[in-house]
Design a protein around this motif. Structure first.
Motif, PDB file in Angstrom:
ATOM      1  N   VAL A   5     -79.607 -69.507   3.792  1.00  0.00           N
ATOM      2  CA  VAL A   5     -78.756 -70.000   2.710  1.00  0.00           C
ATOM      3  C   VAL A   5     -78.331 -71.415   3.073  1.00  0.00           C
ATOM      4  O   VAL A   5     -77.914 -71.669   4.206  1.00  0.00           O
ATOM      5  N   VAL A   6     -78.439 -72.339   2.129  1.00  0.00           N
ATOM      6  CA  VAL A   6     -78.036 -73.732   2.336  1.00  0.00           C
ATOM      7  C   VAL A   6     -76.756 -73.993   1.540  1.00  0.00           C
ATOM      8  O   VAL A   6     -76.742 -73.866   0.315  1.00  0.00           O
ATOM      9  N   ALA A  33     -75.547 -73.069  -2.211  1.00  0.00           N
ATOM     10  CA  ALA A  33     -74.155 -73.122  -2.669  1.00  0.00           C
ATOM     11  C   ALA A  33     -73.655 -74.546  -2.577  1.00  0.00           C
ATOM     12  O   ALA A  33     -73.974 -75.273  -1.634  1.00  0.00           O
ATOM     13  N   GLU A  34     -72.845 -74.956  -3.578  1.00  0.00           N
ATOM     14  CA  GLU A  34     -72.280 -76.306  -3.561  1.00  0.00           C
ATOM     15  C   GLU A  34     -70.785 -76.284  -3.280  1.00  0.00           C
ATOM     16  O   GLU A  34     -70.160 -77.325  -3.168  1.00  0.00           O
ATOM     17  N   ARG A  35     -70.210 -75.065  -3.155  1.00  0.00           N
ATOM     18  CA  ARG A  35     -68.788 -74.911  -2.847  1.00  0.00           C
ATOM     19  C   ARG A  35     -68.620 -73.880  -1.728  1.00  0.00           C
ATOM     20  O   ARG A  35     -69.337 -72.885  -1.662  1.00  0.00           O
ATOM     21  N   GLY A  36     -67.625 -74.137  -0.874  1.00  0.00           N
ATOM     22  CA  GLY A  36     -67.402 -73.221   0.231  1.00  0.00           C
ATOM     23  C   GLY A  36     -66.901 -71.862  -0.190  1.00  0.00           C
ATOM     24  O   GLY A  36     -67.189 -70.850   0.459  1.00  0.00           O
ATOM     25  N   ASP A  37     -66.147 -71.811  -1.311  1.00  0.00           N
ATOM     26  CA  ASP A  37     -65.556 -70.544  -1.708  1.00  0.00           C
ATOM     27  C   ASP A  37     -66.523 -69.581  -2.390  1.00  0.00           C
ATOM     28  O   ASP A  37     -66.127 -68.475  -2.782  1.00  0.00           O
ATOM     29  N   VAL A  38     -67.789 -69.964  -2.533  1.00  0.00           N
ATOM     30  CA  VAL A  38     -68.784 -69.039  -3.093  1.00  0.00           C
ATOM     31  C   VAL A  38     -69.793 -68.570  -2.046  1.00  0.00           C
ATOM     32  O   VAL A  38     -70.645 -67.732  -2.327  1.00  0.00           O
ATOM     33  N   VAL A  39     -69.686 -69.130  -0.836  1.00  0.00           N
ATOM     34  CA  VAL A  39     -70.686 -68.828   0.193  1.00  0.00           C
ATOM     35  C   VAL A  39     -70.658 -67.361   0.605  1.00  0.00           C
ATOM     36  O   VAL A  39     -71.708 -66.716   0.720  1.00  0.00           O
ATOM     37  N   LEU A  40     -69.479 -66.810   0.827  1.00  0.00           N
ATOM     38  CA  LEU A  40     -69.386 -65.426   1.298  1.00  0.00           C
ATOM     39  C   LEU A  40     -70.036 -64.460   0.317  1.00  0.00           C
ATOM     40  O   LEU A  40     -70.815 -63.578   0.714  1.00  0.00           O
ATOM     41  N   ASP A  41     -69.747 -64.624  -0.969  1.00  0.00           N
ATOM     42  CA  ASP A  41     -70.349 -63.752  -1.977  1.00  0.00           C
ATOM     43  C   ASP A  41     -71.861 -63.925  -2.014  1.00  0.00           C
ATOM     44  O   ASP A  41     -72.622 -62.942  -2.122  1.00  0.00           O
ATOM     45  N   LEU A  42     -72.329 -65.165  -1.898  1.00  0.00           N
ATOM     46  CA  LEU A  42     -73.764 -65.434  -1.896  1.00  0.00           C
ATOM     47  C   LEU A  42     -74.441 -64.770  -0.702  1.00  0.00           C
ATOM     48  O   LEU A  42     -75.525 -64.180  -0.828  1.00  0.00           O
ATOM     49  N   VAL A  43     -73.803 -64.861   0.441  1.00  0.00           N
ATOM     50  CA  VAL A  43     -74.360 -64.243   1.656  1.00  0.00           C
ATOM     51  C   VAL A  43     -74.424 -62.723   1.506  1.00  0.00           C
ATOM     52  O   VAL A  43     -75.405 -62.083   1.903  1.00  0.00           O
ATOM     53  N   ALA A  60     -63.554 -74.406  -0.012  1.00  0.00           N
ATOM     54  CA  ALA A  60     -63.232 -73.945   1.344  1.00  0.00           C
ATOM     55  C   ALA A  60     -64.089 -74.748   2.308  1.00  0.00           C
ATOM     56  O   ALA A  60     -65.282 -74.939   2.071  1.00  0.00           O
ATOM     57  N   ASP A  61     -63.479 -75.251   3.386  1.00  0.00           N
ATOM     58  CA  ASP A  61     -64.265 -76.061   4.316  1.00  0.00           C
ATOM     59  C   ASP A  61     -65.143 -75.174   5.205  1.00  0.00           C
ATOM     60  O   ASP A  61     -65.021 -73.946   5.218  1.00  0.00           O
ATOM     61  N   GLY A  62     -66.036 -75.830   5.940  1.00  0.00           N
ATOM     62  CA  GLY A  62     -66.990 -75.106   6.759  1.00  0.00           C
ATOM     63  C   GLY A  62     -66.359 -74.204   7.806  1.00  0.00           C
ATOM     64  O   GLY A  62     -66.866 -73.113   8.089  1.00  0.00           O
ATOM     65  N   LEU A  63     -65.243 -74.632   8.400  1.00  0.00           N
ATOM     66  CA  LEU A  63     -64.588 -73.819   9.425  1.00  0.00           C
ATOM     67  C   LEU A  63     -63.993 -72.553   8.825  1.00  0.00           C
ATOM     68  O   LEU A  63     -64.037 -71.475   9.438  1.00  0.00           O
ATOM     69  N   THR A  64     -63.455 -72.660   7.607  1.00  0.00           N
ATOM     70  CA  THR A  64     -62.920 -71.484   6.926  1.00  0.00           C
ATOM     71  C   THR A  64     -64.039 -70.501   6.602  1.00  0.00           C
ATOM     72  O   THR A  64     -63.916 -69.291   6.825  1.00  0.00           O
ATOM     73  N   VAL A  65     -65.141 -71.029   6.089  1.00  0.00           N
ATOM     74  CA  VAL A  65     -66.279 -70.177   5.750  1.00  0.00           C
ATOM     75  C   VAL A  65     -66.867 -69.541   7.014  1.00  0.00           C
ATOM     76  O   VAL A  65     -67.240 -68.367   7.014  1.00  0.00           O
ATOM     77  N   LEU A  66     -66.911 -70.301   8.090  1.00  0.00           N
ATOM     78  CA  LEU A  66     -67.407 -69.767   9.361  1.00  0.00           C
ATOM     79  C   LEU A  66     -66.603 -68.549   9.790  1.00  0.00           C
ATOM     80  O   LEU A  66     -67.162 -67.527  10.193  1.00  0.00           O
ATOM     81  N   SER A  67     -65.272 -68.640   9.685  1.00  0.00           N
ATOM     82  CA  SER A  67     -64.437 -67.511  10.093  1.00  0.00           C
ATOM     83  C   SER A  67     -64.688 -66.291   9.214  1.00  0.00           C
ATOM     84  O   SER A  67     -64.624 -65.150   9.678  1.00  0.00           O
TER      85      SER A  67
END
Length: 201
Positions: A5-6, A33-43, A60-67
């Motif tokens: 996922v990119v 994904a173009e926004r951090g707050d949609v990454v978790l659902d996409l994953v 959501a920034d990368g560190l938030t998404v990482l957590s």
């Protein structure tokens, strides 16, 4: 096949990276994904092996998404991509369990090699990022000092900072005087420069 996922907010960069990855044997882009707050659902929907994650994104920034991603089962590998390697962000990401940290200025071959290495179970960290994270050390600033100085860096005046942080103007001035002394800076602007260059704000 390495399923990827990119996540990158700049359309041109995201599509270019996705196209580059798709040209490689054994790699497949399963989501963007173009926004951090949609990454978790996409994953959760695509179940990738690896997430290539921009450090600075809206939502959501990368560190938030990482957590968020490190708590997932199964947990995808995560490689953070950034234009600027802020030492504090690198240390935070390493502590949070990131699998790779690559600069956007890196050659395409370095990116692809890094993705393969991470998918194979190795941790990848650009040498200059590793050195900066170690050399600059932990921030000498308190959380409140960092908040005040960050607002100075954004051009906020003392009254605005006081209102934003629910402090008196005198308290804000005291914080700034202390920060300038602590960082051995010549001025507030110099303190901002020092803190930003070390990744403390």
């Amino acid at each position: 096949m390495i399923r990827i996922v990119v996540a990158e907010d700049m359309h041109m960069i995201r599509t270019a990276m996705a196209a580059l990855i798709e040209t490689e044997d054994g790699m497949e882009v399963v989501g963007e994904a173009e926004r951090g707050d949609v990454v978790l659902d996409l994953v959760r929907r695509t179940r990738p092996d690896l997430v290539l994650l921009d450090l600075d994104m809206p939502g959501a920034d990368g560190l938030t998404v990482l957590s968020q991603l490190t708590a997932e089962t199964p947990r995808p590998k995560v490689v953070i991509l950034t234009a600027v390697g802020r030492p504090a962000a690198v240390r935070t990401a390493l502590t949070a369990g990131v699998d790779g940290f690559i600069l956007k200025s890196a050659p395409a071959t370095e990116l692809l090699d890094g993705l393969r290495a991470v998918a194979g179970g190795r941790r990848v960290l650009a040498p200059d990022l590793a050195a900066a994270a170690v050399v600059n050390g932990d921030s000498p600033l308190t959380t409140r000092e960092a908040d005040v100085l960050a607002l100075v860096g954004k051009g906020s005046a003392v009254p605005d900072i006081a209102a934003a942080l629910h402090l008196s103007e005198g308290t804000v001035r005291n914080y700034l005087t202390g920060v300038v002394d602590k960082l051995d800076a010549r001025s507030r602007t110099d303190a901002v420069r020092i803190a930003e260059s070390n990744g403390w704000i």
